[in-house]
Scaffold this motif. Structure first.
Motif, PDB file in Angstrom:
ATOM      1  N   PRO A 270       1.333  -1.204  -0.010  1.00  0.00           N
ATOM      2  CA  PRO A 270      -0.013  -0.648   0.165  1.00  0.00           C
ATOM      3  C   PRO A 270       0.721   1.312   0.199  1.00  0.00           C
ATOM      4  O   PRO A 270       2.118   0.961   0.485  1.00  0.00           O
ATOM      5  N   MET A 288      -3.016  -8.537   5.117  1.00  0.00           N
ATOM      6  CA  MET A 288      -2.394  -7.068   3.267  1.00  0.00           C
ATOM      7  C   MET A 288      -1.993  -6.923   2.680  1.00  0.00           C
ATOM      8  O   MET A 288      -0.373  -7.940   2.402  1.00  0.00           O
ATOM      9  N   LEU A 289      -1.950  -6.276   1.460  1.00  0.00           N
ATOM     10  CA  LEU A 289      -1.140  -6.464   0.068  1.00  0.00           C
ATOM     11  C   LEU A 289       0.454  -6.467   0.913  1.00  0.00           C
ATOM     12  O   LEU A 289       0.690  -4.934   1.790  1.00  0.00           O
ATOM     13  N   ASN A 291       2.206  -8.034   2.756  1.00  0.00           N
ATOM     14  CA  ASN A 291       2.459  -8.934   3.664  1.00  0.00           C
ATOM     15  C   ASN A 291       3.022 -10.295   3.458  1.00  0.00           C
ATOM     16  O   ASN A 291       2.056 -11.254   2.765  1.00  0.00           O
TER      17      ASN A 291
HETATM   18  C1  LIG Z   1       0.971  -6.048   6.766  1.00  0.00           C
HETATM   19  O1  LIG Z   1       1.127  -5.491   5.788  1.00  0.00           O
HETATM   20  C2  LIG Z   1       0.577  -3.742   6.395  1.00  0.00           C
HETATM   21  C3  LIG Z   1       0.583  -2.903   5.496  1.00  0.00           C
HETATM   22  O2  LIG Z   1       1.492  -2.345   5.095  1.00  0.00           O
HETATM   23  C4  LIG Z   1       1.226  -3.140   7.272  1.00  0.00           C
HETATM   24  O3  LIG Z   1       1.239  -2.132   8.123  1.00  0.00           O
HETATM   25  C5  LIG Z   1       1.411  -4.293   8.761  1.00  0.00           C
HETATM   26  O4  LIG Z   1       2.846  -3.825   9.249  1.00  0.00           O
HETATM   27  C6  LIG Z   1       2.407  -5.636   7.814  1.00  0.00           C
HETATM   28  N1  LIG Z   1       2.064  -6.857   8.858  1.00  0.00           N
HETATM   29  C7  LIG Z   1       2.557  -7.896   9.005  1.00  0.00           C
HETATM   30  C8  LIG Z   1       2.383  -8.813   9.675  1.00  0.00           C
HETATM   31  O5  LIG Z   1       3.830  -7.375   8.569  1.00  0.00           O
END
Ligand SMILES: *[C@@H]1O[C@H](CO)[C@@H](O)[C@H](O)[C@H]1NC(C)=O
Ligand SMILES: *[C@@H]1O[C@H](CO)[C@@H](O)[C@H](O)[C@H]1NC(C)=O
Ligand SMILES: *[C@@H]1O[C@H](CO)[C@@H](O)[C@H](O)[C@H]1NC(C)=O
Ligand SMILES: *[C@@H]1O[C@H](CO)[C@@H](O)[C@H](O)[C@H]1NC(C)=O
Ligand SMILES: *[C@@H]1O[C@H](CO)[C@@H](O)[C@H](O)[C@H]1NC(C)=O
Length: 409
Positions: A270, A288-289, A291
């Protein structure tokens, strides 16, 4: 040069022809066949002729200012990025789309509004830094054979054709994005190859050059290794291509994608540039995108990731994948972002008139679908080409232009 025997290259990539010489430098143009009405991603190599705001450079080419910064691994996410004043002589890569028209890859033309003291020659050689010749602009606008140094009517709108190449967005069967590079005084094919991390053989093959000799003003297509996307045809950002070491913004600046430095796999997350973005969560998952989760198991490392799958019907499509890998991946490495270089003497900022006037760009550029990229605010360093010395006559003309403008204000 494994994949491209000379004969095949010569056949497929066809010939460099000499544009009619206008006032000296004959521009080489690579003619590339294509089919259908598709457009493809390409880059323009542009050297700033004066101190210019990011937004002014972008407006000249009908591009998004943040997309221009992202394509150069400059800190596109920082506040006020579009209003930074970049120094004259800075080489930039400007993202553009290359159209297919009558079976030939065709430059996307931009519109430019002539300013006082502009001439065909100054627009071609100075403002557009040799990306178009005075003759090409004359022809594109149906102007009669007038003196390229005669003043243009201020305010007249000119169509400026710009060079581009895609060559199937591959080079030696690997994804590549093509940079249209204007050869400068002092360049050799060797130096150009070294600066762009490619080889003389590759540049010669791509441009169907009989011998690796160039002259200032020639335009070369330079393949840059890139990360390709695998979005469906229905995605509005289908064909997204990001050069190694850089970023791109897409999905209305909701998503940023980067390429490299370790592997050439597109990696999208994002982008925190815009407030209203559709959900970026993978279906049936809390990922999320961007991850990636990794879990050691007896059989190896179970890696799950949520990836970007294009902007489909105005919605950010995501795809969840999981599988066993021999080892768990470390944290993702992003290409380093550089601080945007700033013109030294901001007090004497004489550059082109404010954004909308300087060059109203882009009628014909179907703006890269939601182009532009944001990246994590990482440290400096980066891969952008070195600032080459600006050709002297141009410098002088640029100075005169700037001064003329200054007194107009
Ligand atoms: C997943 O992605 C979101 C958006 O980039 C980020 O804020 C979040 O920390 C990530 N979570 C993990 C477990 O990596
Ligand atoms: C274009 O590239 C694709 C793979 O990216 C390949 O399958 C196809 O054969 C290439 N077409 C040409 C004309 O080179
Ligand atoms: C991509 O860029 C990185 C860092 O600039 C470089 O180390 C790497 O070799 C490049 N990869 C390719 C395939 O050119
Ligand atoms: C890997 O993890 C995902 C989610 O954590 C799970 O759905 C999947 O069954 C796991 N696969 C294996 C082979 O363990
Ligand atoms: C996108 O919208 C069109 C019609 O508006 C529909 O036919 C198509 O199935 C939609 N595609 C997806 C992937 O939702």
């Amino acid at each position: 040069m494994a994949g491209w025997p000379a004969a095949e290259a010569a056949g497929a990539l066809v010939v460099a022809i000499l544009a009619a010489a206008a006032g000296g430098a004959a521009g080489k143009t690579t003619i590339e066949p294509c089919a259908g009405a598709d457009t493809c991603a390409a880059l323009l190599g542009y050297t700033l002729y004066a101190d210019m705001k990011v937004s002014e450079v972008a407006a000249l080419f009908g591009a998004d200012p943040r997309a221009v910064l992202a394509a150069n691994a400059l800190d596109f996410a920082s506040p006020g990025a579009a209003n930074r004043i970049l120094p004259a002589g800075l080489p930039l890569r400007v993202p553009t789309r290359c159209a297919c028209s009558d079976g030939v890859r065709k430059s996307v033309a931009v519109r430019y509004s002539a300013r006082p003291a502009d001439t065909l020659a100054s627009v071609a050689d100075v403002v557009f830094a040799g990306l178009a010749s005075a003759d090409q602009i004359r022809t594109a606008n149906g102007l009669s054979a007038e003196d390229p140094d005669a003043p243009l009517d201020a305010g007249a709108t000119l169509v400026v054709p710009l060079p581009c190449a895609c060559f199937n967005s591959t080079d030696n069967n690997l994804p590549a994005v093509y940079l249209s590079y204007v050869v400068r005084v002092g360049d050799t094919v060797q130096s150009i190859a070294a600066t762009h991390a490619t080889t003389v053989t590759d540049i010669s093959n791509v441009n169907a050059m009989g011998s690796p000799i160039v002259a200032p003003g020639d335009i070369l297509a330079i393949p840059l290794p890139a990360c390709a996307s695998m979005f469906p045809n229905s995605a509005s950002d289908y064909g997204l291509l990001v050069a190694n070491g850089t970023y791109a913004l897409t999905a209305g600046n909701c998503v940023q994608c980067s390429c490299g430095p370790g592997d050439l796999k597109l990696y999208c997350t994002p982008a925190s540039l815009t407030a209203s973005c559709s959900s970026m969560q993978c279906p049936n998952s809390n990922l999320m995108l961007g991850n990636v989760t990794a879990q050691s198991t007896s059989g190896g490392c179970n890696v799950s990731s949520c990836s970007y799958a294009g902007l489909v019907n105005g919605t950010i499509a995501t795809s969840l994948s999981s599988g066993l890998q021999p080892t768990c991946p470390g944290p993702h490495q992003f290409p380093p972002l550089r601080a945007t270089p700033i013109a030294v003497n901001q007090g004497s900022y004489l550059a082109p008139s404010p954004a909308p006037g300087a060059g109203e760009a882009g009628g014909d550029i179907p703006g890269f679908p939601g182009s532009s990229n944001v990246s994590p605010a990482n440290g400096p360093s980066g891969s952008v080409s070195q600032a080459a010395s600006v050709n002297r006559p141009h410098q002088i003309v640029a100075l005169i232009l700037s001064v003329a403008l200054y007194f107009q204000m």
